[in-house]
Design an enzyme around this catalytic site. Structure first.
Site, PDB file in Angstrom:
ATOM      1  N   LYS A  59      -3.529 -44.042  -0.350  1.00 55.77           N
ATOM      2  CA  LYS A  59      -3.089 -43.027  -1.312  1.00 55.77           C
ATOM      3  C   LYS A  59      -1.603 -43.172  -1.643  1.00 55.77           C
ATOM      4  CE  LYS A  59      -6.756 -39.798  -0.071  1.00 55.77           C
ATOM      5  NZ  LYS A  59      -7.117 -38.385   0.179  1.00 55.77           N
ATOM      6  N   TYR A  92     -13.118 -37.956  -8.222  1.00 55.28           N
ATOM      7  CA  TYR A  92     -13.265 -36.795  -7.331  1.00 55.28           C
ATOM      8  C   TYR A  92     -14.114 -35.688  -7.968  1.00 55.28           C
ATOM      9  CZ  TYR A  92      -9.945 -38.532  -3.837  1.00 55.28           C
ATOM     10  OH  TYR A  92      -9.334 -39.251  -2.832  1.00 55.28           O
ATOM     11  N   PHE A 106      -8.705 -27.057  -4.259  1.00 56.85           N
ATOM     12  CA  PHE A 106      -7.664 -28.090  -4.162  1.00 56.85           C
ATOM     13  C   PHE A 106      -7.812 -29.197  -5.205  1.00 56.85           C
ATOM     14  CE2 PHE A 106     -11.017 -29.109  -1.014  1.00 56.85           C
ATOM     15  CZ  PHE A 106     -11.387 -30.372  -1.446  1.00 56.85           C
ATOM     16  N   ARG A 131     -14.774 -44.516   8.855  1.00 57.41           N
ATOM     17  CA  ARG A 131     -14.423 -43.102   9.007  1.00 57.41           C
ATOM     18  C   ARG A 131     -13.863 -42.817  10.392  1.00 57.41           C
ATOM     19  NH1 ARG A 131     -15.956 -39.722   5.146  1.00 57.41           N
ATOM     20  NH2 ARG A 131     -16.627 -38.000   6.444  1.00 57.41           N
ATOM     21  N   THR A 160     -10.197 -35.723   8.207  1.00 56.60           N
ATOM     22  CA  THR A 160      -9.530 -35.430   6.924  1.00 56.60           C
ATOM     23  C   THR A 160      -8.159 -34.790   7.142  1.00 56.60           C
ATOM     24  OG1 THR A 160     -11.685 -35.036   5.914  1.00 56.60           O
ATOM     25  CG2 THR A 160      -9.779 -34.169   4.735  1.00 56.60           C
ATOM     26  N   ARG A 209      -4.947 -41.777   9.773  1.00 50.52           N
ATOM     27  CA  ARG A 209      -4.448 -40.488   9.289  1.00 50.52           C
ATOM     28  C   ARG A 209      -3.519 -39.816  10.299  1.00 50.52           C
ATOM     29  NH1 ARG A 209     -10.180 -38.804   6.544  1.00 50.52           N
ATOM     30  NH2 ARG A 209      -9.673 -39.381   4.398  1.00 50.52           N
ATOM     31  N   ASN A 224      -3.290 -37.313   2.981  1.00 53.01           N
ATOM     32  CA  ASN A 224      -3.817 -37.802   4.260  1.00 53.01           C
ATOM     33  C   ASN A 224      -3.961 -39.330   4.298  1.00 53.01           C
ATOM     34  OD1 ASN A 224      -6.013 -38.058   2.593  1.00 53.01           O
ATOM     35  ND2 ASN A 224      -7.443 -36.933   3.879  1.00 53.01           N
ATOM     36  N   HIS A 283      -8.386 -42.735   1.744  1.00 54.48           N
ATOM     37  CA  HIS A 283      -9.739 -42.243   1.457  1.00 54.48           C
ATOM     38  C   HIS A 283     -10.740 -43.243   2.010  1.00 54.48           C
ATOM     39  CE1 HIS A 283     -13.252 -40.865  -0.791  1.00 54.48           C
ATOM     40  NE2 HIS A 283     -13.466 -42.148  -1.056  1.00 54.48           N
ATOM     41  N   GLU A 315     -18.544 -45.921  -5.422  1.00 55.63           N
ATOM     42  CA  GLU A 315     -17.078 -45.990  -5.431  1.00 55.63           C
ATOM     43  C   GLU A 315     -16.580 -47.435  -5.549  1.00 55.63           C
ATOM     44  OE1 GLU A 315     -16.405 -41.888  -2.839  1.00 55.63           O
ATOM     45  OE2 GLU A 315     -15.729 -43.792  -2.001  1.00 55.63           O
TER      46      GLU A 315
HETATM   47  P1  CMP Z   1     -10.593 -37.913   0.628  1.00 56.02           P
HETATM   48  O1  CMP Z   1     -11.231 -38.690   1.720  1.00 56.02           O
HETATM   49  O2  CMP Z   1      -9.831 -38.655  -0.394  1.00 56.02           O
HETATM   50  O3  CMP Z   1     -11.723 -37.038  -0.109  1.00 56.02           O
HETATM   51  C1  CMP Z   1     -11.457 -35.813  -0.743  1.00 56.02           C
HETATM   52  C2  CMP Z   1     -10.046 -35.385  -0.555  1.00 56.02           C
HETATM   53  O4  CMP Z   1      -9.789 -34.033  -0.833  1.00 56.02           O
HETATM   54  C3  CMP Z   1      -9.672 -35.514   0.915  1.00 56.02           C
HETATM   55  O5  CMP Z   1      -9.589 -36.857   1.295  1.00 56.02           O
HETATM   56  C4  CMP Z   1      -8.389 -34.748   0.961  1.00 56.02           C
HETATM   57  O6  CMP Z   1      -7.268 -35.501   0.517  1.00 56.02           O
HETATM   58  C5  CMP Z   1      -8.662 -33.643  -0.058  1.00 56.02           C
HETATM   59  N1  CMP Z   1      -8.986 -32.401   0.631  1.00 56.02           N
HETATM   60  C6  CMP Z   1     -10.091 -32.096   1.313  1.00 56.02           C
HETATM   61  N2  CMP Z   1     -10.035 -30.851   1.798  1.00 56.02           N
HETATM   62  C7  CMP Z   1      -8.851 -30.349   1.411  1.00 56.02           C
HETATM   63  C8  CMP Z   1      -8.197 -29.101   1.585  1.00 56.02           C
HETATM   64  N3  CMP Z   1      -8.784 -28.110   2.275  1.00 56.02           N
HETATM   65  N4  CMP Z   1      -6.983 -28.935   1.038  1.00 56.02           N
HETATM   66  C9  CMP Z   1      -6.410 -29.916   0.331  1.00 56.02           C
HETATM   67  N5  CMP Z   1      -6.972 -31.137   0.123  1.00 56.02           N
HETATM   68  C10 CMP Z   1      -8.175 -31.338   0.664  1.00 56.02           C
END
Ligand code: CMP
Length: 138
Positions: A9, A49, A57, A85, A91, A102, A112, A115, A126
């Protein structure tokens, strides 16, 4: 399926952590099959997304993901989606295990660092999103 999609990211690309993250992924047993440096448009990020469209969010996530370059990649390895993962961690970087990507480089749930696809079906979608034709006609 033995492939998954990862995206480093914007916070990590801008911080110069791309090389260290790639090393960690390779040391974890993944092999790199495709990689790009991409500036996502707003439409790209919204499409990627789209599953989170109704989440509070969503707009913030789209803003963040278009704030700088990202590095999408295809990684190959046994049981790739699940293993990736594990290697990237929870996350929320605060909940992620020690040694995960992460935990090492994440700043918040949104920022974070990386992805990872959450299922074989989504990995395929994807990968095709960033690397059209990757799977050929199969
Ligand atoms: P990612 O694996 O890119 O998939 C969806 C993304 O949404 C996740 O990582 C986070 O960056 C974001 N995300 C998920 N939950 C939250 C949250 N509660 N607040 C802010 N961002 C979030």
């Amino acid at each position: 399926m033995d492939h998954t999609l990862g995206i480093i990211k914007p916070n990590s690309v801008a911080s110069g952590h791309t090389g260290k993250i790639l090393s960690l992924l390779e040391e974890s047993g993944f092999s790199l099959e495709a990689i790009r440096l991409v500036q996502l448009s707003r439409a790209d990020a919204e499409n990627f997304y789209a599953v989170h469209r109704e989440r509070p969010f969503y707009q913030s996530l789209v803003n963040f993901m278009t704030s700088g370059s990202v590095v999408p990649m295809v990684l190959q390895g046994e049981n790739a989606v699940q293993k990736f993962r594990q290697v990237i961690g929870d996350t929320d970087p605060n909940q992620a295990e020690e040694g995960t990507v992460r935990k090492l480089y994440g700043e918040s749930k949104e920022r974070n660092t990386i992805h990872g696809s959450d299922s074989d079906e989504n990995a395929r979608i994807e990968i095709e999103f960033f690397f059209p034709g990757f799977f050929g006609s199969t």
